[in-house]
Scaffold this active site. Structure first.
Site, short mmCIF file in Angstrom:
data_model
loop_
_atom_site.label_atom_id
_atom_site.label_comp_id
_atom_site.label_asym_id
_atom_site.label_seq_id
_atom_site.Cartn_x
_atom_site.Cartn_y
_atom_site.Cartn_z
N SER A 182 -9.44 -4.18 -1.36
CA SER A 182 -8.10 -4.78 -1.33
C SER A 182 -8.14 -6.26 -1.69
O SER A 182 -9.10 -6.96 -1.35
CB SER A 182 -7.53 -4.61 0.09
OG SER A 182 -6.44 -5.47 0.29
N ARG A 198 6.00 -5.05 10.57
CA ARG A 198 5.31 -4.23 11.58
C ARG A 198 5.41 -5.00 12.89
O ARG A 198 4.80 -6.06 13.05
CB ARG A 198 3.85 -4.00 11.20
CG ARG A 198 3.63 -3.24 9.87
CD ARG A 198 3.48 -4.20 8.74
NE ARG A 198 3.51 -3.60 7.41
CZ ARG A 198 2.50 -3.70 6.55
NH1 ARG A 198 1.40 -4.31 6.88
NH2 ARG A 198 2.62 -3.19 5.36
N HIS A 234 2.68 3.86 1.30
CA HIS A 234 1.88 2.78 1.87
C HIS A 234 1.55 3.08 3.34
O HIS A 234 1.61 2.19 4.20
CB HIS A 234 2.64 1.45 1.73
CG HIS A 234 1.75 0.25 1.56
ND1 HIS A 234 1.63 -0.43 0.39
CD2 HIS A 234 0.94 -0.40 2.43
CE1 HIS A 234 0.79 -1.45 0.55
NE2 HIS A 234 0.35 -1.44 1.77
N ARG A 280 -5.53 12.95 7.47
CA ARG A 280 -6.47 12.69 8.57
C ARG A 280 -7.51 13.80 8.68
O ARG A 280 -8.25 13.84 9.66
CB ARG A 280 -5.72 12.60 9.91
CG ARG A 280 -4.56 11.62 9.96
CD ARG A 280 -5.02 10.17 10.03
NE ARG A 280 -3.88 9.32 10.27
CZ ARG A 280 -3.09 8.83 9.31
NH1 ARG A 280 -3.35 9.08 8.04
NH2 ARG A 280 -2.04 8.08 9.62
#
Ligand code: GLV
Length: 387
Positions: free
Chosen positions: A107, A165, A276, A311
């Site tokens: 990133s 967030r 995202h 997951r």
């Protein structure tokens, strides 16, 4: 070593061993977290179609991404602040990915720099770019990625500004953390994290600090994005960036067929159907729910991948059966990293690969390429209950 049977085991250890502000950073969605939650609950709604009495010998989970065969068509997604989950986290994750045989994406908002990761790995990794208002920085960072041998550029198209967030604001998230009484009290139980962090020099945004003029606070992701991210990033600018790069490009953050058509028209080598990880537009549909419509629209023009909500190997299988040619995982490997460092990332990949292999076999398939809609049982109207 504790017995790790699934990604949730790693998640529990991650939570226990990592400062709250960084665990929360990873395990959050924006606003009400509706999209974050539905990314996983939507996977759970799709069921698998058992098929018996098939010769299961000679199975393989391998599959190509961007034309290169991988141990499985699963790439490590770019995740900001990975080097705060564990000291030198990006290097550890990249090394685990290289040994396992899957791609790693670094990133822009990483702690270890492009050069740090290149120095500690030998397989080419992918670089994810957030463009800044400083065009000179954008040009230089691409040069750095090229010089480091990065084999593809991931352009994230859904984050010109940051979805809020709540937990990050409440926790006062910074990189490195400011040592307030609350943070010190938390760190008292996370001694291994602290010791490792004291032994590394990599504690800042390594791709940015020292590479760009910045007054004020360089430690806050929210401050950075607000002050420096390029809100002009439209298709023309994306195309310009792709031309500047001149190599393979993956456009990440597509959620509907119209944008997918525009993305494919740029000539991108792959697109990633992604919300995202539920961290941007809260209220958007899960990536899984929109995947088939995007595959149908552009699946013959570009490679369609997906992320957000994966997951397990079962989840990987469901995405591939719905037409994705590959997937990206974020939290699943970050939980491994926060739990146990590099071996934890390896364990996360092993868990997912074993789940994929067993589940594929019990569905009567021996390769990812053979997976299709026939392997799934989908609730009626699942894909067209919203319009
Ligand atoms: C950055 O990409 C983030 O989602 O925090």
């Amino acid at each position: 070593m504790p017995v790790i049977t699934c990604i949730d085991d790693l998640k529990r250890l991650h939570k226990r061993r990592t400062p709250k502000m960084f665990y929360d950073y990873a395990e959050s969605g924006s606003y009400t977290e509706q999209t974050f939650r539905e990314n996983t609950t939507d996977f759970a709604q799709i069921r698998l179609n058992q098929k018996v009495a098939v010769d299961l010998t000679g199975r393989s989970t391998a599959g190509p991404m961007l034309g290169e065969n991988r141990a499985m068509p699963v790439a490590l997604a770019p995740v900001g602040l990975t080097g705060m989950q564990r000291a030198d986290g990006e290097i550890k994750a990249a090394k685990a990915a290289e040994k396992f045989g899957v791609p790693y994406t670094l990133s822009t908002m990483s702690v270890c720099s492009i050069e740090d990761v290149a120095e500690h790995t030998s397989a080419p990794f992918w670089f994810q770019i957030y463009t800044l208002t400083d065009d000179d920085y954008n040009r230089r960072v691409l040069e750095r990625a090229r010089a480091a041998g990065c084999s593809a550029l991931v352009i994230t198209v859904d984050l010109q500004l940051l979805g809020q967030r709540h937990k990050d604001l409440k926790n006062g998230l910074t990189t490195p953390p400011k040592l307030t009484p609350a943070v010190l009290a938390d760190l008292a139980t996370k001694w291994r994290w602290g010791l490792e962090m004291l032994q590394t020099k990599r504690r800042f945004f390594g791709n940015i600090v020292g590479h760009v003029e910045m007054e004020g606070d360089t430690s806050s992701l929210a401050a950075w994005t607000a002050a420096k991210f390029d809100q002009r990033l439209d298709w023309d600018r994306i195309k310009h960036l792709m031309d500047m790069w001149g190599g393979k490009v993956i456009l990440k953050g597509i959620l509907n067929p119209e944008d997918a058509e525009l993305a494919a028209a740029t000539g991108a080598d792959a697109i990633v159907v992604s919300n995202h990880g539920g961290r941007q537009l809260d209220g958007a549909l899960s990536s899984l729910r929109v995947l088939p419509s995007i595959v149908q629209a552009v699946g013959n023009k570009t490679e369609v991948w997906m992320d957000s909500g994966i997951r397990s190997g079962q989840d990987v299988l469901k995405a591939l059966a719905l037409g994705a040619k590959g997937v990206m995982i974020g939290r699943a490997y970050i939980h491994g990293l926060g739990a146990m460092g590099e071996p934890g990332v390896t364990r996360a990949l092993e868990v997912i690969q074993k789940e994929l292999d067993t589940t594929m076999a019990l569905c009567g398939e021996t390769t990812p390429a053979a997976l299709g809609r026939h392997n799934l049982l989908v609730p009626k109207d699942f894909f067209d209950s919203y319009s």
